[in-house]
Design a protein around this motif. Structure first.
Motif, PDB file in Angstrom:
ATOM      1  N   SER A 131       0.825  -1.212   0.000  1.00  0.00           N
ATOM      2  CA  SER A 131       0.000   0.000   0.000  1.00  0.00           C
ATOM      3  C   SER A 131       0.858   1.261   0.000  1.00  0.00           C
ATOM      4  N   THR A 134       2.740   4.214  -3.757  1.00  0.00           N
ATOM      5  CA  THR A 134       1.688   4.984  -4.419  1.00  0.00           C
ATOM      6  C   THR A 134       1.687   4.784  -5.922  1.00  0.00           C
ATOM      7  N   ASN A 137       0.438   1.299  -6.954  1.00  0.00           N
ATOM      8  CA  ASN A 137      -1.015   1.175  -6.893  1.00  0.00           C
ATOM      9  C   ASN A 137      -1.668   1.870  -8.091  1.00  0.00           C
ATOM     10  N   ARG A 138      -1.148   3.014  -8.459  1.00  0.00           N
ATOM     11  CA  ARG A 138      -1.680   3.720  -9.624  1.00  0.00           C
ATOM     12  C   ARG A 138      -1.455   2.911 -10.899  1.00  0.00           C
TER      13      ARG A 138
END
Length: 250
Positions: A131, A134, A137-138
């Motif tokens: 998590s 960033t 995840n994108r």
């Protein structure tokens, strides 16, 4: 060995060999340093655990593991590590060397990885990422995958949250009733076992409350780990295979 040349003529994707070990370790090290807020010692320890000489050889020998290396002008610049779990392809890692980021290499490697997984029988794809990453995840969101849940994973003795992404058209829960209580088996969220997959079980259809695992080998509920902290089915002896992390789901 089969290799695929990208449309721009500069990127070649092929299966990894023993000779790629040093390059894979170097790419993973620099990529993780750029993407994760982890201590240098933790990153180095993790990479030795996953891609040390013996571990790397074991991955190459595992028929369910797909390791691909992307080269530019003969130099490895990225790699992906995936696993086939029944009819699903899990992309555990997709690392691009820090100096080559922003050039579309990650996208090309993802497309090639996905195509090979599908050719190997995968009907859907699952992406895993911490998590805290960033951009990672994108990346999955831009690929059209949807976050369906979280897991707790352990790296060098410390627990971290890992996000799970799947193809949106393959999000499905199977309701079951156990002792009068309705539970939900997530067929898109599973881990490899010695005799069959272990599926995650939730108490709600929103996937907010993880309850246990469901053994795909004997179709029974697994609610505890063995004395060594490993997931093991008491009914049939099915045991979860080790993954890139030491799992701490329960």
């Amino acid at each position: 060995m089969e290799a695929t040349q990208a449309t721009d003529g500069s990127l070649t994707v092929r299966e990894a060999t023993e000779d790629d070990g040093p390059a894979v370790r170097s790419i993973a090290l620099r990529s993780m340093e750029a993407s994760y807020s982890l201590s240098p010692s933790t990153i180095e320890s993790a990479i030795q655990q996953w891609y040390g000489v013996d571990s790397f050889s074991e991955k190459l020998d595992d028929e369910e593991v797909l390791l691909l290396v992307a080269e530019r002008d003969g130099e490895p610049v990225a790699f992906s590590e995936s696993v086939i779990v029944e009819d699903r392809g899990d992309i555990h890692w997709l690392h691009v060397a820090a100096m080559y980021r922003g050039e579309g290499i990650g996208q090309e490697l993802y497309e090639e990885t996905r195509e090979r997984l599908e050719n190997a029988g995968a009907e859907t794809i699952r992406g895993l990422v911490l998590s805290m990453n960033t951009e990672g995840n994108r990346f999955w969101e831009r690929r059209g995958l949807m976050k369906i849940g979280e897991g707790s994973v352990e790296i060098d003795g410390t627990a971290f949250v890992e996000n799970v992404y799947v193809d949106q058209d393959h999000v499905d829960l199977q309701p079951i009733t156990v002792d009068g209580r309705e539970l939900y088996i997530d067929r898109t969220d599973s881990d490899r076992g010695s005799d069959g997959p272990f599926y995650t079980v939730y108490t709600d259809d929103d996937r907010e409350n993880r309850y246990s695992y469901y053994c795909g080998a004997c179709e029974s509920l697994v609610t505890s780990m063995d004395s060594m902290g490993r997931l093991s089915c008491e009914e049939c002896g099915n045991q979860m295979k080790p993954t890139r992390w030491d799992a701490a789901y329960m």
